[in-house]
Design a protein around this motif. Structure first.
Motif, PDB file in Angstrom:
ATOM      1  N   PRO A 101      -5.703  -8.935  -5.345  1.00 12.50           N
ATOM      2  CA  PRO A 101      -6.818  -8.270  -5.397  1.00 12.50           C
ATOM      3  C   PRO A 101      -6.807  -7.548  -7.163  1.00 12.50           C
ATOM      4  CG  PRO A 101      -7.080  -8.107  -3.353  1.00 12.50           C
ATOM      5  CD  PRO A 101      -5.780  -8.223  -3.495  1.00 12.50           C
ATOM      6  N   GLY A 102      -7.401  -7.672  -7.865  1.00 18.27           N
ATOM      7  CA  GLY A 102      -6.978  -7.041  -9.275  1.00 18.27           C
ATOM      8  C   GLY A 102      -7.346  -5.566  -8.858  1.00 18.27           C
ATOM      9  N   ASP A 103      -8.185  -4.922  -8.020  1.00 19.06           N
ATOM     10  CA  ASP A 103      -8.470  -3.437  -8.688  1.00 19.06           C
ATOM     11  C   ASP A 103      -7.479  -3.634  -7.651  1.00 19.06           C
ATOM     12  OD1 ASP A 103      -9.770  -4.463  -5.952  1.00 19.06           O
ATOM     13  OD2 ASP A 103     -10.855  -3.359  -5.825  1.00 19.06           O
ATOM     14  N   ALA A 104      -5.915  -3.509  -7.217  1.00 25.10           N
ATOM     15  CA  ALA A 104      -4.715  -2.511  -6.596  1.00 25.10           C
ATOM     16  C   ALA A 104      -3.892  -1.883  -7.371  1.00 25.10           C
ATOM     17  CB  ALA A 104      -4.144  -4.116  -6.604  1.00 25.10           C
ATOM     18  N   ASP A 105      -4.391  -1.074  -6.703  1.00 27.41           N
ATOM     19  CA  ASP A 105      -4.107   0.719  -8.087  1.00 27.41           C
ATOM     20  C   ASP A 105      -1.866   0.445  -7.333  1.00 27.41           C
ATOM     21  OD1 ASP A 105      -6.101   2.126  -9.334  1.00 27.41           O
ATOM     22  OD2 ASP A 105      -6.311   2.324  -6.833  1.00 27.41           O
ATOM     23  N   ILE A 106      -1.708  -0.494  -6.639  1.00 26.78           N
ATOM     24  CA  ILE A 106       0.070  -0.555  -6.381  1.00 26.78           C
ATOM     25  C   ILE A 106      -0.093  -2.010  -5.356  1.00 26.78           C
ATOM     26  CG2 ILE A 106       2.233   0.558  -4.887  1.00 26.78           C
ATOM     27  CD1 ILE A 106       0.342   3.389  -4.247  1.00 26.78           C
ATOM     28  N   ALA A 107       1.175  -2.637  -6.246  1.00 27.87           N
ATOM     29  CA  ALA A 107       1.414  -3.554  -6.236  1.00 27.87           C
ATOM     30  C   ALA A 107       2.979  -3.933  -5.835  1.00 27.87           C
ATOM     31  CB  ALA A 107       0.529  -5.431  -6.494  1.00 27.87           C
ATOM     32  N   MET A 108       3.116  -5.035  -5.350  1.00 31.98           N
ATOM     33  CA  MET A 108       5.251  -5.037  -5.202  1.00 31.98           C
ATOM     34  C   MET A 108       5.016  -6.036  -4.722  1.00 31.98           C
ATOM     35  SD  MET A 108       6.008  -2.070  -3.145  1.00 31.98           S
ATOM     36  CE  MET A 108       5.473  -0.745  -3.699  1.00 31.98           C
ATOM     37  N   GLY A 162       0.035  -4.899  -1.213  1.00 32.87           N
ATOM     38  CA  GLY A 162      -0.692  -4.442  -2.255  1.00 32.87           C
ATOM     39  C   GLY A 162      -2.008  -4.016  -2.146  1.00 32.87           C
ATOM     40  N   SER A 163      -2.811  -2.504  -2.971  1.00 33.31           N
ATOM     41  CA  SER A 163      -3.160  -1.369  -2.386  1.00 33.31           C
ATOM     42  C   SER A 163      -3.897  -1.078  -3.449  1.00 33.31           C
ATOM     43  CB  SER A 163      -2.191  -0.150  -1.013  1.00 33.31           C
ATOM     44  OG  SER A 163      -1.304   0.057  -1.987  1.00 33.31           O
ATOM     45  N   GLY A 164      -4.967  -0.092  -2.747  1.00 34.22           N
ATOM     46  CA  GLY A 164      -6.293   0.364  -3.407  1.00 34.22           C
ATOM     47  C   GLY A 164      -7.042   1.139  -2.677  1.00 34.22           C
ATOM     48  N   ILE A 165      -7.858   2.240  -2.891  1.00 30.48           N
ATOM     49  CA  ILE A 165      -9.077   2.758  -2.619  1.00 30.48           C
ATOM     50  C   ILE A 165     -10.884   2.123  -2.969  1.00 30.48           C
ATOM     51  CG2 ILE A 165      -7.353   4.608  -1.901  1.00 30.48           C
ATOM     52  CD1 ILE A 165      -8.892   6.466  -4.362  1.00 30.48           C
ATOM     53  N   ASP A 166     -11.469   2.495  -2.267  1.00 31.82           N
ATOM     54  CA  ASP A 166     -12.605   1.952  -2.354  1.00 31.82           C
ATOM     55  C   ASP A 166     -13.336   4.006  -3.158  1.00 31.82           C
ATOM     56  OD1 ASP A 166     -15.367   2.470  -2.835  1.00 31.82           O
ATOM     57  OD2 ASP A 166     -15.756   1.054  -0.704  1.00 31.82           O
ATOM     58  N   LEU A 167     -13.288   3.915  -4.647  1.00 31.28           N
ATOM     59  CA  LEU A 167     -14.067   4.521  -4.755  1.00 31.28           C
ATOM     60  C   LEU A 167     -15.311   5.262  -4.264  1.00 31.28           C
ATOM     61  CD1 LEU A 167     -12.035   4.744  -8.662  1.00 31.28           C
ATOM     62  CD2 LEU A 167     -11.706   5.890  -6.584  1.00 31.28           C
ATOM     63  N   ASP A 168     -15.900   4.757  -4.222  1.00 35.21           N
ATOM     64  CA  ASP A 168     -17.664   5.141  -4.204  1.00 35.21           C
ATOM     65  C   ASP A 168     -17.593   6.090  -2.740  1.00 35.21           C
ATOM     66  OD1 ASP A 168     -18.148   3.834  -5.919  1.00 35.21           O
ATOM     67  OD2 ASP A 168     -19.398   2.488  -5.678  1.00 35.21           O
ATOM     68  N   ALA A 169     -16.219   5.544  -2.329  1.00 31.96           N
ATOM     69  CA  ALA A 169     -16.731   5.890  -0.643  1.00 31.96           C
ATOM     70  C   ALA A 169     -15.775   7.456  -0.742  1.00 31.96           C
ATOM     71  CB  ALA A 169     -15.142   4.932   0.565  1.00 31.96           C
ATOM     72  N   PHE A 200      -9.805   7.577   1.949  1.00 35.41           N
ATOM     73  CA  PHE A 200      -8.514   7.721   1.358  1.00 35.41           C
ATOM     74  C   PHE A 200      -7.023   6.889   2.766  1.00 35.41           C
ATOM     75  CE2 PHE A 200      -8.923  11.806  -0.716  1.00 35.41           C
ATOM     76  CZ  PHE A 200      -8.213  11.221  -2.341  1.00 35.41           C
ATOM     77  N   LEU A 201      -7.534   6.338   3.198  1.00 34.56           N
ATOM     78  CA  LEU A 201      -6.947   4.953   3.835  1.00 34.56           C
ATOM     79  C   LEU A 201      -6.420   4.074   2.942  1.00 34.56           C
ATOM     80  CD1 LEU A 201      -6.989   5.715   7.800  1.00 34.56           C
ATOM     81  CD2 LEU A 201      -5.412   6.186   6.697  1.00 34.56           C
ATOM     82  N   GLY A 202      -8.230   3.792   2.119  1.00 37.62           N
ATOM     83  CA  GLY A 202      -8.243   2.704   1.775  1.00 37.62           C
ATOM     84  C   GLY A 202      -7.921   1.378   2.339  1.00 37.62           C
ATOM     85  N   TRP A 203      -7.471   0.589   1.887  1.00 32.53           N
ATOM     86  CA  TRP A 203      -7.010  -1.124   1.875  1.00 32.53           C
ATOM     87  C   TRP A 203      -5.530  -1.564   1.684  1.00 32.53           C
ATOM     88  CZ3 TRP A 203      -5.876  -4.332  -1.661  1.00 32.53           C
ATOM     89  CH2 TRP A 203      -6.090  -4.020  -2.987  1.00 32.53           C
ATOM     90  N   ARG A 204      -5.005  -2.190   1.632  1.00 28.88           N
ATOM     91  CA  ARG A 204      -3.863  -3.266   2.025  1.00 28.88           C
ATOM     92  C   ARG A 204      -3.941  -4.533   2.241  1.00 28.88           C
ATOM     93  NH1 ARG A 204      -3.883   1.607   4.006  1.00 28.88           N
ATOM     94  NH2 ARG A 204      -2.741   2.475   2.291  1.00 28.88           N
ATOM     95  N   VAL A 205      -3.024  -4.492   1.181  1.00 28.67           N
ATOM     96  CA  VAL A 205      -3.119  -6.749   1.861  1.00 28.67           C
ATOM     97  C   VAL A 205      -1.767  -7.033   1.217  1.00 28.67           C
ATOM     98  CG1 VAL A 205      -3.995  -8.717   1.460  1.00 28.67           C
ATOM     99  CG2 VAL A 205      -5.294  -7.025   0.933  1.00 28.67           C
ATOM    100  N   ILE A 206      -0.851  -8.056   2.316  1.00 30.01           N
ATOM    101  CA  ILE A 206      -0.117  -8.485   3.080  1.00 30.01           C
ATOM    102  C   ILE A 206       0.705  -9.519   3.097  1.00 30.01           C
ATOM    103  CG2 ILE A 206       2.630  -8.169   4.015  1.00 30.01           C
ATOM    104  CD1 ILE A 206       0.833  -4.587   4.863  1.00 30.01           C
ATOM    105  N   ALA A 316      -4.754  -7.669   6.770  1.00 31.10           N
ATOM    106  CA  ALA A 316      -5.204  -6.324   5.421  1.00 31.10           C
ATOM    107  C   ALA A 316      -4.785  -5.282   6.672  1.00 31.10           C
ATOM    108  CB  ALA A 316      -6.303  -7.229   5.637  1.00 31.10           C
ATOM    109  N   VAL A 317      -4.980  -4.015   6.175  1.00 27.93           N
ATOM    110  CA  VAL A 317      -5.395  -2.623   6.815  1.00 27.93           C
ATOM    111  C   VAL A 317      -5.656  -1.679   6.034  1.00 27.93           C
ATOM    112  CG1 VAL A 317      -3.443  -1.147   8.194  1.00 27.93           C
ATOM    113  CG2 VAL A 317      -2.597  -3.353   7.913  1.00 27.93           C
ATOM    114  N   GLY A 318      -6.655  -1.236   6.359  1.00 25.70           N
ATOM    115  CA  GLY A 318      -7.436  -0.112   6.152  1.00 25.70           C
ATOM    116  C   GLY A 318      -8.117   0.956   7.356  1.00 25.70           C
ATOM    117  N   GLY A 319      -9.485   1.600   6.883  1.00 23.45           N
ATOM    118  CA  GLY A 319      -9.718   2.449   7.711  1.00 23.45           C
ATOM    119  C   GLY A 319     -11.710   1.819   6.899  1.00 23.45           C
TER     120      GLY A 319
END
Length: 371
Positions: A101-108, A162-169, A200-206, A316-319
């Protein structure tokens, strides 16, 4: 590093123990301290392998790019061995990386390691897990089943993350917590804290370059092992009124938009569960009981989605269930909201590297908060 090499070689064991003690001093469990000491020794070995390093940093309005070069004179350490292994695998970032996803804050991404290189580190981690379970009162047979399930979740395969958070949440959770007062009920405060952690757990896709057999088997075995009555009994014996964790398989919601065959697990963590009060000290009055019993707390939920994709596995892992599933759905579906559209990442399309990635200005503090 040349002037330091004799000192490092002469004081290797002492430096490794000191480094491990610093890393493990806050962990509390002897098994985790052993793991920290082993990591400390390998870091010292890596310092011995290192001849020198240089960094080339380019600053621009859009961000910063850094290329770090390490010169190694040997591969005594596991870190150096992994870093220099399989140069033939180097190349541009893999296709799965650009699907994130393009809104990832970290990707590697990385190209994978040999099973033999992974074995020692994995065994140390599993030994630490088993030791922690043992100190929690879990019986040997149950520890073995849990450790074997966890072992299957550790893979040497090439990976994209890749990982990020839902800012609205996160904003909503902060607003709820800030709206509480000293007079607010304890239950309200605890629920606000749970919601903030979950956000804050956000989401991560692997993505893993291997079939899903190992990962699916590991999750299934781990769920069965954690769910054993004897594990729950040991947990309650140690923590009295606390509720044991649970890992359960659930149906995939139709609204998730995931392909057929996807699996859904949810990990329930009662980390905020109230503990029984300590017995009063001799000569001290017993603490007053609450006017009315506290209602049970909601568990902290961690959702895991698993999808087989031929020779690949997607996780996919998240809260938040909906957010986590949606980020995996975005990754798998055609569309423009991908990392491939980020002009600032163009150098990774042509570079020849074994591993790489990026983080946004929000990514590092976000990762620290998640930890």
């Amino acid at each position: 590093m040349k002037p330091l090499q004799p000192t490092i070689a002469d004081q290797k064991h002492l430096l490794g123990m000191l480094t491990g003690s610093v890393l493990g001093g806050r962990l509390g469990l002897s098994s985790l301290r052993d793991l920290a000491v082993a990591l400390g020794l390998d870091l010292v070995d890596f310092a011995g392998d290192l001849d020198g390093a240089s960094a080339d940093v380019t600053l621009a309005d859009a961000g910063a790019q850094a290329a770090v070069t390490l010169r190694l004179t040997g591969t005594t350490s596991a870190l150096a061995h992994i870093a220099t292994g399989h140069p033939e695998r180097s190349g541009p970032a893999p296709a799965a990386f650009w699907q994130l996803p393009g809104d990832a804050d970290i990707a590697m991404f990385h190209r994978g390691v040999d099973e033999a290189q992974l074995t020692r580190g994995r065994d140390l981690v599993l030994e630490a897990v088993g030791g922690a379970l043992g100190e929690s009162g879990v019986k040997e047979a149950d520890r073995k089943a849990i450790v074997e399930g966890v072992a299957k979740l550790v893979s040497p395969a090439a990976m994209v993350y890749g990982s990020g958070i839902d800012l609205d949440a996160v904003h909503r959770a902060f607003a709820t917590e800030r709206g509480l007062t000293v007079q607010s009920e304890q239950t309200e405060k605890e629920e606000a804290k749970r919601q903030l952690i979950e956000a804050f757990l956000g989401w991560r896709v692997i993505e893993l370059d291997e079939p899903s057999t190992r990962m699916a088997s590991g999750l299934k075995e781990l769920a069965a092992a954690i769910g054993r009555p004897s594990v729950g009994a040991a947990y309650r014996e140690k923590l009295k009124d606390a509720v044991p964790p649970a890992l359960r398989s659930l149906p995939v919601p139709k609204s998730a938009g995931l392909p057929a065959g996807a699996q859904h697990y949810v990990l329930e963590l009662h980390t905020l569960e109230r503990k029984a009060p300590s017995p009063p000290r001799p000569g001290k009055p017993a603490p007053l009981a609450p006017k009315k019993p506290f209602p049970p707390l909601k568990p902290l939920l961690v959702h895991v989605f698993l999808l087989a994709d031929g020779p690949r596995t997607w996780l996919a892992v998240g809260g938040d269930e909906a957010v986590t599933a949606s980020r995996l759905a975005v990754t798998l579906a055609p569309g423009s909201d991908k990392l491939a559209t980020h002009a600032a990442l163009a150098p990774l399309k042509d570079a020849s590297v074994g591993a790489g990635g990026f983080f946004t200005a929000r990514g590092l503090p976000e990762a620290a908060q998640q930890v």
